[in-house]
Motif scaffolding. Structure first.
Motif, PDB file in Angstrom:
ATOM      1  N   LEU A 165       0.865  -1.188   0.000  1.00 57.60           N
ATOM      2  CA  LEU A 165       0.000   0.000   0.000  1.00 57.60           C
ATOM      3  C   LEU A 165       0.896   1.231   0.000  1.00 57.60           C
ATOM      4  N   ALA A 166       0.663   2.131  -0.979  1.00 59.74           N
ATOM      5  CA  ALA A 166       1.503   3.325  -1.083  1.00 59.74           C
ATOM      6  C   ALA A 166       1.420   4.151   0.201  1.00 59.74           C
ATOM      7  N   PRO A 167       2.581   4.621   0.717  1.00 63.87           N
ATOM      8  CA  PRO A 167       2.587   5.378   1.976  1.00 63.87           C
ATOM      9  C   PRO A 167       1.685   6.614   1.936  1.00 63.87           C
ATOM     10  N   ALA A 168       1.450   7.150   0.736  1.00 62.34           N
ATOM     11  CA  ALA A 168       0.616   8.355   0.617  1.00 62.34           C
ATOM     12  C   ALA A 168      -0.775   8.137   1.203  1.00 62.34           C
ATOM     13  N   PHE A 169      -1.256   6.890   1.193  1.00 63.59           N
ATOM     14  CA  PHE A 169      -2.606   6.614   1.708  1.00 63.59           C
ATOM     15  C   PHE A 169      -2.713   6.827   3.217  1.00 63.59           C
ATOM     16  N   LEU A 170      -1.583   6.723   3.899  1.00 67.67           N
ATOM     17  CA  LEU A 170      -1.631   6.756   5.361  1.00 67.67           C
ATOM     18  C   LEU A 170      -2.100   8.112   5.898  1.00 67.67           C
ATOM     19  N   GLY A 171      -1.790   9.170   5.158  1.00 67.49           N
ATOM     20  CA  GLY A 171      -2.191  10.498   5.621  1.00 67.49           C
ATOM     21  C   GLY A 171      -3.478  10.987   4.985  1.00 67.49           C
ATOM     22  N   ARG A 172      -3.991  10.200   4.026  1.00 69.56           N
ATOM     23  CA  ARG A 172      -5.199  10.641   3.309  1.00 69.56           C
ATOM     24  C   ARG A 172      -6.468  10.220   4.023  1.00 69.56           C
ATOM     25  N   ALA A 173      -7.579  10.845   3.638  1.00 65.64           N
ATOM     26  CA  ALA A 173      -8.871  10.486   4.240  1.00 65.64           C
ATOM     27  C   ALA A 173      -9.186   9.025   3.930  1.00 65.64           C
ATOM     28  N   LEU A 174      -9.768   8.345   4.912  1.00 68.77           N
ATOM     29  CA  LEU A 174      -9.994   6.905   4.839  1.00 68.77           C
ATOM     30  C   LEU A 174     -10.838   6.515   3.624  1.00 68.77           C
ATOM     31  N   ASN A 175     -10.238   5.742   2.749  1.00 72.79           N
ATOM     32  CA  ASN A 175     -10.907   5.151   1.582  1.00 72.79           C
ATOM     33  C   ASN A 175     -11.337   6.142   0.505  1.00 72.79           C
ATOM     34  N   VAL A 176     -11.145   7.456   0.753  1.00 73.46           N
ATOM     35  CA  VAL A 176     -11.586   8.449  -0.229  1.00 73.46           C
ATOM     36  C   VAL A 176     -10.673   8.383  -1.455  1.00 73.46           C
ATOM     37  N   ASP A 177     -11.280   8.314  -2.633  1.00 72.50           N
ATOM     38  CA  ASP A 177     -10.541   8.245  -3.892  1.00 72.50           C
ATOM     39  C   ASP A 177      -9.612   7.032  -3.965  1.00 72.50           C
ATOM     40  N   ALA A 178      -9.925   5.985  -3.225  1.00 72.96           N
ATOM     41  CA  ALA A 178      -9.138   4.751  -3.307  1.00 72.96           C
ATOM     42  C   ALA A 178      -9.874   3.785  -4.234  1.00 72.96           C
ATOM     43  N   SER A 179      -9.114   2.996  -4.987  1.00 73.87           N
ATOM     44  CA  SER A 179      -9.734   1.988  -5.856  1.00 73.87           C
ATOM     45  C   SER A 179     -10.250   0.838  -4.986  1.00 73.87           C
ATOM     46  N   GLY A 180     -11.022  -0.046  -5.604  1.00 74.87           N
ATOM     47  CA  GLY A 180     -11.549  -1.189  -4.856  1.00 74.87           C
ATOM     48  C   GLY A 180     -10.440  -1.996  -4.199  1.00 74.87           C
ATOM     49  N   GLY A 181      -9.378  -2.243  -4.966  1.00 70.59           N
ATOM     50  CA  GLY A 181      -8.265  -3.029  -4.451  1.00 70.59           C
ATOM     51  C   GLY A 181      -7.513  -2.306  -3.350  1.00 70.59           C
ATOM     52  N   GLU A 182      -7.376  -0.976  -3.503  1.00 71.60           N
ATOM     53  CA  GLU A 182      -6.691  -0.200  -2.458  1.00 71.60           C
ATOM     54  C   GLU A 182      -7.493  -0.227  -1.157  1.00 71.60           C
ATOM     55  N   LYS A 183      -8.809  -0.164  -1.291  1.00 72.84           N
ATOM     56  CA  LYS A 183      -9.651  -0.232  -0.084  1.00 72.84           C
ATOM     57  C   LYS A 183      -9.449  -1.563   0.643  1.00 72.84           C
ATOM     58  N   LYS A 184      -9.284  -2.637  -0.106  1.00 69.80           N
ATOM     59  CA  LYS A 184      -9.087  -3.948   0.521  1.00 69.80           C
ATOM     60  C   LYS A 184      -7.735  -4.008   1.232  1.00 69.80           C
ATOM     61  N   ARG A 185      -6.744  -3.333   0.659  1.00 74.48           N
ATOM     62  CA  ARG A 185      -5.442  -3.280   1.337  1.00 74.48           C
ATOM     63  C   ARG A 185      -5.533  -2.425   2.597  1.00 74.48           C
ATOM     64  N   ILE A 186      -6.326  -1.357   2.525  1.00 77.14           N
ATOM     65  CA  ILE A 186      -6.494  -0.485   3.700  1.00 77.14           C
ATOM     66  C   ILE A 186      -7.205  -1.262   4.816  1.00 77.14           C
ATOM     67  N   GLU A 187      -8.173  -2.094   4.457  1.00 72.03           N
ATOM     68  CA  GLU A 187      -8.833  -2.939   5.460  1.00 72.03           C
ATOM     69  C   GLU A 187      -7.830  -3.895   6.109  1.00 72.03           C
ATOM     70  N   THR A 188      -6.976  -4.467   5.268  1.00 76.16           N
ATOM     71  CA  THR A 188      -5.975  -5.414   5.772  1.00 76.16           C
ATOM     72  C   THR A 188      -4.990  -4.719   6.710  1.00 76.16           C
ATOM     73  N   LEU A 189      -4.656  -3.487   6.359  1.00 76.24           N
ATOM     74  CA  LEU A 189      -3.765  -2.694   7.208  1.00 76.24           C
ATOM     75  C   LEU A 189      -4.392  -2.492   8.587  1.00 76.24           C
ATOM     76  N   GLN A 190      -5.679  -2.159   8.599  1.00 79.90           N
ATOM     77  CA  GLN A 190      -6.372  -1.952   9.879  1.00 79.90           C
ATOM     78  C   GLN A 190      -6.402  -3.245  10.694  1.00 79.90           C
ATOM     79  N   LEU A 191      -6.641  -4.340  10.003  1.00 75.64           N
ATOM     80  CA  LEU A 191      -6.652  -5.648  10.673  1.00 75.64           C
ATOM     81  C   LEU A 191      -5.287  -5.926  11.320  1.00 75.64           C
ATOM     82  N   ALA A 192      -4.238  -5.673  10.557  1.00 69.17           N
ATOM     83  CA  ALA A 192      -2.884  -5.964  11.044  1.00 69.17           C
ATOM     84  C   ALA A 192      -2.543  -5.112  12.265  1.00 69.17           C
ATOM     85  N   VAL A 193      -2.968  -3.852  12.252  1.00 70.50           N
ATOM     86  CA  VAL A 193      -2.603  -2.954  13.355  1.00 70.50           C
ATOM     87  C   VAL A 193      -3.475  -3.206  14.591  1.00 70.50           C
ATOM     88  N   LEU A 194      -4.751  -3.474  14.379  1.00 69.80           N
ATOM     89  CA  LEU A 194      -5.653  -3.644  15.523  1.00 69.80           C
ATOM     90  C   LEU A 194      -5.524  -5.022  16.173  1.00 69.80           C
TER      91      LEU A 194
END
Ligand code: ADP
Ligand code: MG
Length: 283
Positions: A146-175
Protein backbone atom coordinates in the motif's frame (compact mmCIF):
# COMPACT_ATOMS: atom_id res chain seq x y z
CA UNK A 1 -23.87 -34.13 0.63
CA UNK A 2 -22.94 -32.68 3.99
CA UNK A 3 -19.63 -33.83 5.37
CA UNK A 4 -18.38 -33.43 8.88
CA UNK A 5 -15.09 -31.66 9.34
CA UNK A 6 -12.81 -32.28 12.26
CA UNK A 7 -11.78 -28.96 13.73
CA UNK A 8 -8.20 -28.60 14.88
CA UNK A 9 -8.05 -27.01 18.31
CA UNK A 10 -5.01 -24.82 18.71
CA UNK A 11 -2.80 -25.92 21.56
CA UNK A 12 -1.47 -22.42 22.27
CA UNK A 13 -2.63 -20.54 25.34
CA UNK A 14 -5.39 -17.92 25.58
CA UNK A 15 -7.31 -19.48 22.75
CA UNK A 16 -10.67 -17.85 22.06
CA UNK A 17 -13.88 -19.25 20.66
CA UNK A 18 -16.54 -17.53 18.57
CA UNK A 19 -19.79 -19.48 18.71
CA UNK A 20 -22.67 -18.67 16.39
CA UNK A 21 -25.77 -20.65 17.30
CA UNK A 22 -29.18 -20.69 15.61
CA UNK A 23 -28.64 -17.19 14.25
CA UNK A 24 -31.68 -15.89 12.40
CA UNK A 25 -31.88 -12.38 11.00
CA UNK A 26 -33.97 -10.20 8.73
CA UNK A 27 -33.23 -7.16 6.63
CA UNK A 28 -35.87 -4.98 5.03
CA UNK A 29 -38.54 -7.06 6.77
CA UNK A 30 -37.44 -10.28 5.05
CA UNK A 31 -35.79 -13.17 6.90
CA UNK A 32 -32.44 -13.77 5.23
CA UNK A 33 -30.55 -15.94 7.73
CA UNK A 34 -32.53 -19.02 8.76
CA UNK A 35 -30.39 -20.42 11.56
CA UNK A 36 -26.61 -20.31 11.26
CA UNK A 37 -24.46 -22.55 13.47
CA UNK A 38 -20.72 -22.15 13.36
CA UNK A 39 -17.86 -22.43 15.84
CA UNK A 40 -14.53 -20.80 15.18
CA UNK A 41 -11.39 -21.07 17.32
CA UNK A 42 -8.27 -18.93 17.48
CA UNK A 43 -5.86 -19.70 14.69
CA UNK A 44 -8.47 -21.33 12.45
CA UNK A 45 -9.56 -20.15 9.03
CA UNK A 46 -13.12 -20.95 7.99
CA UNK A 47 -14.19 -20.05 4.46
CA UNK A 48 -17.79 -19.27 3.61
CA UNK A 49 -18.71 -19.70 -0.04
CA UNK A 50 -22.09 -19.38 -1.67
CA UNK A 51 -24.02 -17.90 -4.58
CA UNK A 52 -24.93 -14.21 -4.85
CA UNK A 53 -27.69 -13.24 -2.47
CA UNK A 54 -27.15 -16.24 -0.17
CA UNK A 55 -26.82 -13.99 2.88
CA UNK A 56 -23.04 -13.94 3.28
CA UNK A 57 -22.75 -10.17 3.69
CA UNK A 58 -25.89 -10.15 5.82
CA UNK A 59 -24.13 -12.56 8.18
CA UNK A 60 -21.10 -10.26 8.36
CA UNK A 61 -23.28 -7.22 9.15
CA UNK A 62 -25.34 -9.05 11.75
CA UNK A 63 -22.18 -10.27 13.49
CA UNK A 64 -20.88 -6.70 13.71
CA UNK A 65 -24.26 -5.19 14.65
CA UNK A 66 -24.99 -2.95 11.69
CA UNK A 67 -28.14 -0.85 12.03
CA UNK A 68 -31.09 -2.07 9.95
CA UNK A 69 -30.32 -5.76 10.46
CA UNK A 70 -32.87 -7.34 12.79
CA UNK A 71 -31.85 -10.37 14.83
CA UNK A 72 -34.79 -12.79 15.07
CA UNK A 73 -33.13 -15.43 17.20
CA UNK A 74 -29.96 -17.22 18.22
CA UNK A 75 -26.72 -16.09 19.79
CA UNK A 76 -23.17 -15.04 18.95
CA UNK A 77 -20.75 -15.54 21.82
CA UNK A 78 -17.10 -14.63 22.05
CA UNK A 79 -15.61 -16.62 24.92
CA UNK A 80 -19.06 -16.79 26.44
CA UNK A 81 -19.86 -13.08 26.08
CA UNK A 82 -23.07 -12.44 24.12
CA UNK A 83 -22.08 -10.06 21.33
CA UNK A 84 -25.66 -9.50 20.19
CA UNK A 85 -26.26 -7.50 23.39
CA UNK A 86 -23.36 -5.17 22.61
CA UNK A 87 -23.00 -2.05 20.48
CA UNK A 88 -20.76 -2.32 17.44
CA UNK A 89 -17.85 -0.53 19.11
CA UNK A 90 -18.12 -2.86 22.11
CA UNK A 91 -18.01 -5.88 19.79
CA UNK A 92 -14.85 -4.41 18.26
CA UNK A 93 -13.36 -3.94 21.72
CA UNK A 94 -14.29 -7.53 22.57
CA UNK A 95 -12.06 -8.55 19.66
CA UNK A 96 -14.27 -8.80 16.57
CA UNK A 97 -13.23 -7.11 13.31
CA UNK A 98 -15.08 -6.78 10.01
CA UNK A 99 -13.51 -5.97 6.66
CA UNK A 100 -16.75 -5.15 4.82
CA UNK A 101 -17.42 -6.02 1.20
CA UNK A 102 -17.83 -2.31 0.42
CA UNK A 103 -15.68 -0.25 2.81
CA UNK A 104 -17.12 3.23 3.45
CA UNK A 105 -15.32 6.44 2.60
CA UNK A 106 -14.81 8.82 5.52
CA UNK A 107 -13.84 12.30 4.35
CA UNK A 108 -11.65 14.29 6.73
CA UNK A 109 -10.50 11.32 8.81
CA UNK A 110 -7.18 9.63 8.06
CA UNK A 111 -6.18 6.01 8.64
CA UNK A 112 -3.82 7.20 11.38
CA UNK A 113 -6.70 9.11 13.06
CA UNK A 114 -8.95 6.05 13.02
CA UNK A 115 -6.36 3.57 14.22
CA UNK A 116 -4.92 5.93 16.84
CA UNK A 117 -8.39 6.46 18.32
CA UNK A 118 -9.22 2.73 18.19
CA UNK A 119 -5.95 1.72 19.87
CA UNK A 120 -6.34 4.37 22.57
CA UNK A 121 -9.94 3.27 23.22
CA UNK A 122 -8.70 -0.30 23.59
CA UNK A 123 -6.18 0.84 26.21
CA UNK A 124 -3.14 0.48 23.95
CA UNK A 125 -1.85 3.99 24.68
CA UNK A 126 1.75 3.26 23.74
CA UNK A 127 0.77 1.82 20.36
CA UNK A 128 -1.46 4.86 19.73
CA UNK A 129 1.49 7.28 20.16
CA UNK A 130 1.91 9.09 16.81
CA UNK A 131 5.56 8.06 16.37
CA UNK A 132 4.95 4.40 17.25
CA UNK A 133 1.78 4.25 15.19
CA UNK A 134 3.46 5.94 12.23
CA UNK A 135 6.28 3.41 12.22
CA UNK A 136 3.86 0.49 12.53
CA UNK A 137 1.66 1.81 9.72
CA UNK A 138 4.63 2.34 7.42
CA UNK A 139 5.88 -1.21 8.01
CA UNK A 140 2.46 -2.79 7.56
CA UNK A 141 1.72 -0.72 4.43
CA UNK A 142 5.01 -1.89 2.90
CA UNK A 143 4.18 -5.52 3.70
CA UNK A 144 0.98 -5.38 1.65
CA UNK A 145 2.12 -2.98 -1.06
CA UNK A 146 0.00 0.00 0.00
CA UNK A 147 1.50 3.32 -1.08
CA UNK A 148 2.59 5.38 1.98
CA UNK A 149 0.62 8.35 0.62
CA UNK A 150 -2.61 6.61 1.71
CA UNK A 151 -1.63 6.76 5.36
CA UNK A 152 -2.19 10.50 5.62
CA UNK A 153 -5.20 10.64 3.31
CA UNK A 154 -8.87 10.49 4.24
CA UNK A 155 -9.99 6.90 4.84
CA UNK A 156 -10.91 5.15 1.58
CA UNK A 157 -11.59 8.45 -0.23
CA UNK A 158 -10.54 8.25 -3.89
CA UNK A 159 -9.14 4.75 -3.31
CA UNK A 160 -9.73 1.99 -5.86
CA UNK A 161 -11.55 -1.19 -4.86
CA UNK A 162 -8.26 -3.03 -4.45
CA UNK A 163 -6.69 -0.20 -2.46
CA UNK A 164 -9.65 -0.23 -0.08
CA UNK A 165 -9.09 -3.95 0.52
CA UNK A 166 -5.44 -3.28 1.34
CA UNK A 167 -6.49 -0.49 3.70
CA UNK A 168 -8.83 -2.94 5.46
CA UNK A 169 -5.97 -5.41 5.77
CA UNK A 170 -3.77 -2.69 7.21
CA UNK A 171 -6.37 -1.95 9.88
CA UNK A 172 -6.65 -5.65 10.67
CA UNK A 173 -2.88 -5.96 11.04
CA UNK A 174 -2.60 -2.95 13.35
CA UNK A 175 -5.65 -3.64 15.52
CA UNK A 176 -4.82 -7.35 15.95
CA UNK A 177 -8.34 -8.54 16.83
CA UNK A 178 -9.19 -12.04 18.05
CA UNK A 179 -11.55 -12.80 15.14
CA UNK A 180 -11.89 -11.22 11.72
CA UNK A 181 -14.73 -11.50 9.23
CA UNK A 182 -13.37 -10.79 5.76
CA UNK A 183 -16.13 -10.16 3.23
CA UNK A 184 -14.68 -10.67 -0.24
CA UNK A 185 -11.31 -9.31 0.73
CA UNK A 186 -10.06 -10.65 -2.60
CA UNK A 187 -12.40 -8.59 -4.80
CA UNK A 188 -10.61 -5.98 -6.88
CA UNK A 189 -7.14 -7.28 -6.06
CA UNK A 190 -4.70 -8.30 -8.75
CA UNK A 191 -2.82 -11.57 -8.27
CA UNK A 192 0.20 -10.01 -6.57
CA UNK A 193 -1.88 -7.88 -4.21
CA UNK A 194 -4.08 -10.86 -3.40
CA UNK A 195 -1.04 -12.90 -2.44
CA UNK A 196 0.42 -10.12 -0.27
CA UNK A 197 -2.88 -9.49 1.53
CA UNK A 198 -3.65 -13.18 2.04
CA UNK A 199 -0.16 -13.85 3.36
CA UNK A 200 -0.47 -11.02 5.85
CA UNK A 201 -3.76 -12.44 7.13
CA UNK A 202 -2.30 -15.94 7.17
CA UNK A 203 0.62 -14.63 9.26
CA UNK A 204 -1.85 -13.16 11.76
CA UNK A 205 -3.46 -16.57 12.20
CA UNK A 206 -0.19 -18.02 13.49
CA UNK A 207 0.30 -17.69 17.23
CA UNK A 208 2.10 -14.48 18.12
CA UNK A 209 4.21 -13.91 21.20
CA UNK A 210 4.36 -16.86 23.62
CA UNK A 211 0.96 -17.58 25.07
CA UNK A 212 -0.96 -15.52 22.53
CA UNK A 213 -3.32 -17.35 20.20
CA UNK A 214 -3.55 -16.57 16.50
CA UNK A 215 -6.30 -14.72 14.69
CA UNK A 216 -9.44 -16.69 13.86
CA UNK A 217 -10.76 -15.88 10.37
CA UNK A 218 -14.16 -16.16 8.72
CA UNK A 219 -13.33 -15.57 5.07
CA UNK A 220 -16.23 -14.96 2.71
CA UNK A 221 -15.11 -15.52 -0.85
CA UNK A 222 -16.22 -16.62 -4.29
CA UNK A 223 -12.82 -17.79 -5.39
CA UNK A 224 -10.46 -20.58 -4.52
CA UNK A 225 -7.56 -18.25 -5.33
CA UNK A 226 -7.76 -16.62 -1.91
CA UNK A 227 -7.92 -19.99 -0.23
CA UNK A 228 -4.76 -21.15 -2.01
CA UNK A 229 -2.93 -18.59 0.13
CA UNK A 230 -5.19 -18.44 3.17
CA UNK A 231 -5.35 -22.15 3.86
CA UNK A 232 -8.81 -22.81 5.30
CA UNK A 233 -9.34 -25.48 7.94
CA UNK A 234 -13.02 -25.71 7.05
CA UNK A 235 -15.12 -24.60 4.07
CA UNK A 236 -18.82 -23.91 4.56
CA UNK A 237 -21.38 -23.54 1.78
CA UNK A 238 -24.11 -20.97 2.47
CA UNK A 239 -27.22 -21.21 0.30
CA UNK A 240 -30.41 -19.25 0.92
CA UNK A 241 -29.46 -18.31 4.47
CA UNK A 242 -28.45 -21.80 5.59
CA UNK A 243 -25.15 -23.65 5.79
CA UNK A 244 -25.90 -26.63 3.58
CA UNK A 245 -22.46 -28.26 3.64
CA UNK A 246 -19.19 -28.06 5.54
CA UNK A 247 -15.99 -29.85 4.72
CA UNK A 248 -12.25 -29.64 4.26
CA UNK A 249 -10.37 -27.47 1.73
CA UNK A 250 -11.25 -29.93 -1.04
CA UNK A 251 -14.81 -28.65 -0.92
CA UNK A 252 -13.62 -25.36 -2.46
CA UNK A 253 -12.12 -27.32 -5.38
CA UNK A 254 -15.38 -29.20 -5.85
CA UNK A 255 -17.33 -25.92 -5.91
CA UNK A 256 -15.00 -24.43 -8.50
CA UNK A 257 -15.79 -27.38 -10.76
CA UNK A 258 -19.47 -27.90 -10.09
CA UNK A 259 -20.82 -24.57 -8.84
CA UNK A 260 -23.69 -24.58 -6.37
CA UNK A 261 -26.18 -26.46 -8.53
CA UNK A 262 -25.67 -29.68 -6.60
CA UNK A 263 -26.76 -28.10 -3.35
CA UNK A 264 -30.49 -28.59 -3.19
CA UNK A 265 -32.44 -25.97 -1.29
CA UNK A 266 -33.00 -27.25 2.24
CA UNK A 267 -36.72 -26.42 2.02
CA UNK A 268 -37.03 -28.81 -0.88
CA UNK A 269 -34.97 -31.50 0.85
CA UNK A 270 -37.08 -31.17 3.99
CA UNK A 271 -40.38 -31.60 2.17
CA UNK A 272 -41.97 -34.98 2.90
CA UNK A 273 -41.75 -37.19 -0.12
CA UNK A 274 -45.16 -38.57 -1.10
CA UNK A 275 -45.91 -41.71 -3.06
CA UNK A 276 -44.64 -41.76 -6.62
CA UNK A 277 -47.54 -40.23 -8.65
CA UNK A 278 -46.60 -42.36 -11.67
CA UNK A 279 -46.78 -45.54 -9.59
CA UNK A 280 -43.88 -47.17 -11.39
CA UNK A 281 -45.54 -46.53 -14.76
CA UNK A 282 -42.19 -45.99 -16.46
CA UNK A 283 -40.12 -48.58 -14.61
P1 ADP B 1 -24.44 -12.19 -0.46
O1 ADP B 1 -23.45 -11.38 0.29
O2 ADP B 1 -24.42 -13.65 -0.12
O3 ADP B 1 -24.34 -12.00 -1.95
P2 ADP B 1 -26.40 -10.50 0.87
O4 ADP B 1 -26.24 -10.85 2.30
O5 ADP B 1 -25.78 -9.20 0.44
O6 ADP B 1 -25.90 -11.71 -0.05
O7 ADP B 1 -27.94 -10.43 0.51
C1 ADP B 1 -28.84 -11.46 0.88
C2 ADP B 1 -30.24 -11.09 0.48
O8 ADP B 1 -30.66 -10.00 1.29
C3 ADP B 1 -30.39 -10.64 -0.97
O9 ADP B 1 -31.59 -11.17 -1.47
C4 ADP B 1 -30.46 -9.13 -0.86
O10 ADP B 1 -31.23 -8.59 -1.90
C5 ADP B 1 -31.15 -8.95 0.48
N1 ADP B 1 -30.79 -7.68 1.12
C6 ADP B 1 -29.55 -7.30 1.50
N2 ADP B 1 -29.60 -6.06 2.05
C7 ADP B 1 -30.88 -5.66 2.00
C8 ADP B 1 -31.58 -4.49 2.42
N3 ADP B 1 -30.92 -3.47 2.99
N4 ADP B 1 -32.93 -4.44 2.21
C9 ADP B 1 -33.57 -5.47 1.64
N5 ADP B 1 -32.98 -6.62 1.24
C10 ADP B 1 -31.66 -6.71 1.40
MG1 MG C 1 -21.94 -10.11 -0.25
Amino acid sequence: MTTTASLPHPSVGRSSTLTIAGLRAAVGGVEILHGIDLELHSGEVHAIMGPNGAGKSTLSHVLMGRAGYEVLGGSVRLDGVELLDLDTYERAQAGLFLAPQDPVEIPGVSIADVLGAALAAAGCEADAEPAALGAKLAAEAAAIGLAPAFLGRALNVDASGGEKKRIETLQLAVLAPRFAVLDELDSGLDVDALRAVARRVERATAAGEPGAAGLGVLAITHYRRLLDELHPDVVHVLVKGRIVASGGPGLADDLERTGYAGYAEPEVEARPIGPDPFGGLFS
